[in-house]
Design a protein around this motif. Structure first.
Motif, PDB file in Angstrom:
ATOM      1  N   TYR A   1       0.781  -1.060  -0.108  1.00  0.00           N
ATOM      2  CA  TYR A   1       0.102   0.049   0.198  1.00  0.00           C
ATOM      3  C   TYR A   1       0.957   1.240  -0.166  1.00  0.00           C
ATOM      4  CZ  TYR A   1      -2.839   3.573   1.982  1.00  0.00           C
ATOM      5  OH  TYR A   1      -3.556   4.866   2.374  1.00  0.00           O
ATOM      6  N   MET A   2       1.912   1.287   0.869  1.00  0.00           N
ATOM      7  CA  MET A   2       2.764   2.357   0.690  1.00  0.00           C
ATOM      8  C   MET A   2       3.460   2.605  -0.606  1.00  0.00           C
ATOM      9  SD  MET A   2       2.177   4.018   3.619  1.00  0.00           S
ATOM     10  CE  MET A   2       2.994   5.218   3.436  1.00  0.00           C
ATOM     11  N   ALA A   3       3.802   1.446  -0.738  1.00  0.00           N
ATOM     12  CA  ALA A   3       4.792   1.583  -2.125  1.00  0.00           C
ATOM     13  C   ALA A   3       4.081   2.123  -3.296  1.00  0.00           C
ATOM     14  CB  ALA A   3       5.363   0.297  -2.549  1.00  0.00           C
ATOM     15  N   ALA A   4       2.712   1.833  -3.300  1.00  0.00           N
ATOM     16  CA  ALA A   4       1.856   2.261  -4.113  1.00  0.00           C
ATOM     17  C   ALA A   4       1.241   3.792  -4.051  1.00  0.00           C
ATOM     18  CB  ALA A   4       0.414   1.455  -4.417  1.00  0.00           C
ATOM     19  N   ILE A   5       1.460   4.331  -2.735  1.00  0.00           N
ATOM     20  CA  ILE A   5       1.021   5.624  -2.485  1.00  0.00           C
ATOM     21  C   ILE A   5       2.378   6.087  -3.072  1.00  0.00           C
ATOM     22  CG2 ILE A   5       1.149   7.317  -0.746  1.00  0.00           C
ATOM     23  CD1 ILE A   5      -1.611   5.869  -1.042  1.00  0.00           C
ATOM     24  N   ARG A   6       3.613   6.138  -2.656  1.00  0.00           N
ATOM     25  CA  ARG A   6       4.879   6.678  -3.067  1.00  0.00           C
ATOM     26  C   ARG A   6       4.961   6.591  -4.402  1.00  0.00           C
ATOM     27  NH1 ARG A   6       4.413   9.545   1.195  1.00  0.00           N
ATOM     28  NH2 ARG A   6       4.908   8.280   3.097  1.00  0.00           N
ATOM     29  N   ILE A   7       4.570   5.639  -5.284  1.00  0.00           N
ATOM     30  CA  ILE A   7       4.727   5.721  -6.550  1.00  0.00           C
ATOM     31  C   ILE A   7       3.710   6.755  -7.194  1.00  0.00           C
ATOM     32  CG2 ILE A   7       4.022   4.318  -8.981  1.00  0.00           C
ATOM     33  CD1 ILE A   7       5.291   1.704  -7.251  1.00  0.00           C
ATOM     34  N   TYR A   8       2.638   6.710  -6.833  1.00  0.00           N
ATOM     35  CA  TYR A   8       1.498   7.698  -7.314  1.00  0.00           C
ATOM     36  C   TYR A   8       2.165   8.998  -6.819  1.00  0.00           C
ATOM     37  CZ  TYR A   8      -2.470  10.601  -7.504  1.00  0.00           C
ATOM     38  OH  TYR A   8      -3.132  11.755  -7.912  1.00  0.00           O
ATOM     39  N   GLU A   9       2.724   9.236  -5.872  1.00  0.00           N
ATOM     40  CA  GLU A   9       3.224  10.570  -5.331  1.00  0.00           C
ATOM     41  C   GLU A   9       4.486  10.813  -6.530  1.00  0.00           C
ATOM     42  OE1 GLU A   9       2.250  10.890  -0.661  1.00  0.00           O
ATOM     43  OE2 GLU A   9       4.342  10.258  -1.254  1.00  0.00           O
ATOM     44  N   PHE A  10       5.238   9.932  -6.650  1.00  0.00           N
ATOM     45  CA  PHE A  10       6.395  10.369  -7.711  1.00  0.00           C
ATOM     46  C   PHE A  10       5.767  10.861  -8.835  1.00  0.00           C
ATOM     47  CE2 PHE A  10       9.453   8.958 -10.776  1.00  0.00           C
ATOM     48  CZ  PHE A  10      10.464   9.883 -10.661  1.00  0.00           C
ATOM     49  N   PHE A  11       5.022   9.942  -9.484  1.00  0.00           N
ATOM     50  CA  PHE A  11       4.384  10.293 -10.842  1.00  0.00           C
ATOM     51  C   PHE A  11       3.520  11.636 -10.897  1.00  0.00           C
ATOM     52  CE2 PHE A  11       6.042   6.106 -11.622  1.00  0.00           C
ATOM     53  CZ  PHE A  11       6.924   6.145 -12.711  1.00  0.00           C
ATOM     54  N   THR A  12       2.966  12.066  -9.859  1.00  0.00           N
ATOM     55  CA  THR A  12       1.981  13.088  -9.983  1.00  0.00           C
ATOM     56  C   THR A  12       2.572  14.398  -9.340  1.00  0.00           C
ATOM     57  OG1 THR A  12       1.115  12.374  -8.110  1.00  0.00           O
ATOM     58  CG2 THR A  12       0.067  11.430  -9.794  1.00  0.00           C
ATOM     59  N   GLY A  13       3.659  14.170  -8.284  1.00  0.00           N
ATOM     60  CA  GLY A  13       4.003  15.083  -7.647  1.00  0.00           C
ATOM     61  C   GLY A  13       3.394  15.686  -6.762  1.00  0.00           C
ATOM     62  N   ARG A  14       2.312  15.036  -6.148  1.00  0.00           N
ATOM     63  CA  ARG A  14       1.402  15.518  -5.331  1.00  0.00           C
ATOM     64  C   ARG A  14       1.482  14.408  -3.835  1.00  0.00           C
ATOM     65  NH1 ARG A  14      -4.185  13.560  -5.681  1.00  0.00           N
ATOM     66  NH2 ARG A  14      -5.240  14.276  -3.775  1.00  0.00           N
ATOM     67  N   ILE A  15       1.570  14.978  -2.845  1.00  0.00           N
ATOM     68  CA  ILE A  15       1.790  14.029  -1.592  1.00  0.00           C
ATOM     69  C   ILE A  15       0.415  13.826  -1.080  1.00  0.00           C
ATOM     70  CG2 ILE A  15       2.529  14.063   0.812  1.00  0.00           C
ATOM     71  CD1 ILE A  15       4.948  14.363  -1.662  1.00  0.00           C
ATOM     72  N   LEU A  16       0.341  12.323  -1.059  1.00  0.00           N
ATOM     73  CA  LEU A  16      -0.977  12.022  -0.539  1.00  0.00           C
ATOM     74  C   LEU A  16      -0.913  11.690   1.123  1.00  0.00           C
ATOM     75  CD1 LEU A  16      -2.116   9.196  -3.084  1.00  0.00           C
ATOM     76  CD2 LEU A  16      -2.811  11.542  -2.924  1.00  0.00           C
ATOM     77  N   ILE A  17       0.337  11.323   1.644  1.00  0.00           N
ATOM     78  CA  ILE A  17       0.439  11.118   3.035  1.00  0.00           C
ATOM     79  C   ILE A  17       1.783  11.939   3.520  1.00  0.00           C
ATOM     80  CG2 ILE A  17       0.820   9.526   4.847  1.00  0.00           C
ATOM     81  CD1 ILE A  17      -0.523   7.288   2.911  1.00  0.00           C
ATOM     82  N   TRP A  18       1.158  12.875   4.300  1.00  0.00           N
ATOM     83  CA  TRP A  18       2.290  13.859   4.803  1.00  0.00           C
ATOM     84  C   TRP A  18       2.634  12.999   6.139  1.00  0.00           C
ATOM     85  CZ3 TRP A  18       4.454  17.833   2.473  1.00  0.00           C
ATOM     86  CH2 TRP A  18       3.848  18.291   1.300  1.00  0.00           C
ATOM     87  N   ASP A  19       3.978  12.735   6.399  1.00  0.00           N
ATOM     88  CA  ASP A  19       4.335  11.933   7.559  1.00  0.00           C
ATOM     89  C   ASP A  19       5.636  12.659   8.239  1.00  0.00           C
ATOM     90  OD1 ASP A  19       6.423  11.242   5.901  1.00  0.00           O
ATOM     91  OD2 ASP A  19       5.665   9.238   5.454  1.00  0.00           O
ATOM     92  N   GLY A  20       5.794  13.980   7.638  1.00  0.00           N
ATOM     93  CA  GLY A  20       7.104  14.773   8.243  1.00  0.00           C
ATOM     94  C   GLY A  20       8.507  14.392   7.829  1.00  0.00           C
ATOM     95  N   VAL A  21       8.668  13.402   6.743  1.00  0.00           N
ATOM     96  CA  VAL A  21       9.627  12.839   6.128  1.00  0.00           C
ATOM     97  C   VAL A  21      10.056  13.844   5.037  1.00  0.00           C
ATOM     98  CG1 VAL A  21      11.332  11.199   5.278  1.00  0.00           C
ATOM     99  CG2 VAL A  21       9.796  10.741   7.295  1.00  0.00           C
ATOM    100  N   GLU A  22       9.058  13.869   3.995  1.00  0.00           N
ATOM    101  CA  GLU A  22       9.160  14.372   2.881  1.00  0.00           C
ATOM    102  C   GLU A  22       9.492  16.055   2.983  1.00  0.00           C
ATOM    103  OE1 GLU A  22       5.724  14.605   4.663  1.00  0.00           O
ATOM    104  OE2 GLU A  22       5.911  12.851   3.619  1.00  0.00           O
ATOM    105  N   SER A  23      10.142  16.638   1.947  1.00  0.00           N
ATOM    106  CA  SER A  23      10.419  17.871   1.911  1.00  0.00           C
ATOM    107  C   SER A  23       9.091  18.699   1.253  1.00  0.00           C
ATOM    108  CB  SER A  23      11.848  18.309   1.063  1.00  0.00           C
ATOM    109  OG  SER A  23      11.574  17.851  -0.076  1.00  0.00           O
ATOM    110  N   GLN A  24       9.027  19.871   1.492  1.00  0.00           N
ATOM    111  CA  GLN A  24       7.744  20.618   1.103  1.00  0.00           C
ATOM    112  C   GLN A  24       8.221  21.471  -0.157  1.00  0.00           C
ATOM    113  OE1 GLN A  24       4.975  22.348   3.769  1.00  0.00           O
ATOM    114  NE2 GLN A  24       5.732  20.915   5.427  1.00  0.00           N
ATOM    115  N   ALA A  25       9.423  21.386  -0.486  1.00  0.00           N
ATOM    116  CA  ALA A  25       9.708  22.309  -1.704  1.00  0.00           C
ATOM    117  C   ALA A  25       9.727  21.483  -2.962  1.00  0.00           C
ATOM    118  CB  ALA A  25      11.376  22.354  -1.622  1.00  0.00           C
TER     119      ALA A  25
END
Length: 194
Positions: A170-194
């Motif tokens: 599930y988390m891999a699918a989320i991160r794949i989606y986030e990479f290809f869309t550039g849109r963060i679905l799950i904010w967990d404090g690790v990702e950068s906001q830039a």
């Protein structure tokens, strides 16, 4: 979907915590029993109150039989029970000295790769744990002192491992989606906001 995954991960973590707490109590009781047993068998108690010492020993004061077998099985389950929550909340240890200076797109790519590899490893662990469980079951292997089937421990751990694999995918699918869309679905404090 995220709420369901989070609820399952939290449930498993709570269950793992309950089991781990019970194991700590079991270990303390066993150690206290071992100390009392040694004290009651000692020269001092044998000379001062031999009747009381024997009476107490006849009650069964001593270490818990098979305590290490129960701890071994319980800790294995607890470890697998904690992995799903750690996975879904990005609670794994990471060293971000190098990646903090990278662009957000590179960090999203690294997170996608990391989550995908982790999901694959979790699937592999669950698969091999299942194979191990089936082997232990087919050989009717039991623990030394308590004589409970070893495959029970594997089965309990397999529940956590399968759920960890599901959460990992599930988390891999989320991160794949986030990479290809550039849109963060799950904010967990690790990702950068830039």
């Amino acid at each position: 979907m995220h709420k369901t995954m989070m609820a399952l991960a939290r449930f498993m973590a709570i269950l793992g915590g309950v089991i781990l707490t019970a194991l700590v109590i079991l270990t303390c009781v066993s150690i206290a029993g071992r100390l009392l047993n040694g004290f009651l068998h000692g020269d001092f108690m044998e000379s001062v109150a031999p009747g009381f010492a024997q009476w107490a020993l006849d009650l069964g004061i001593g270490p818990v039989t098979g305590d290490f077998e129960l701890v071994e099985a319980g800790v294995a389950f607890a470890i697998f029970a904690f992995i799903p929550l750690c996975q879904i909340t990005a609670g794994h240890a990471s060293v971000d000295i190098f990646t903090d200076r990278m662009p957000a797109s590179v960090n999203r790519f690294l997170r996608m790769v990391t989550e995908t590899v982790f999901a694959a490893v979790l699937i592999l662990i669950a698969w091999k744990l299942f194979d191990g469980m089936m082997a232990k079951k087919s050989y009717n292997e039991t623990s030394f002192l308590l004589q409970f089937p070893i495959w029970w421990s594997y089965a309990a751990s397999l529940v956590g491992a399968v759920l960890a694999a599901i959460v990992g995918v599930y988390m891999a699918a989320i991160r794949i989606y986030e990479f290809f869309t550039g849109r963060i679905l799950i904010w967990d404090g690790v990702e950068s906001q830039a």
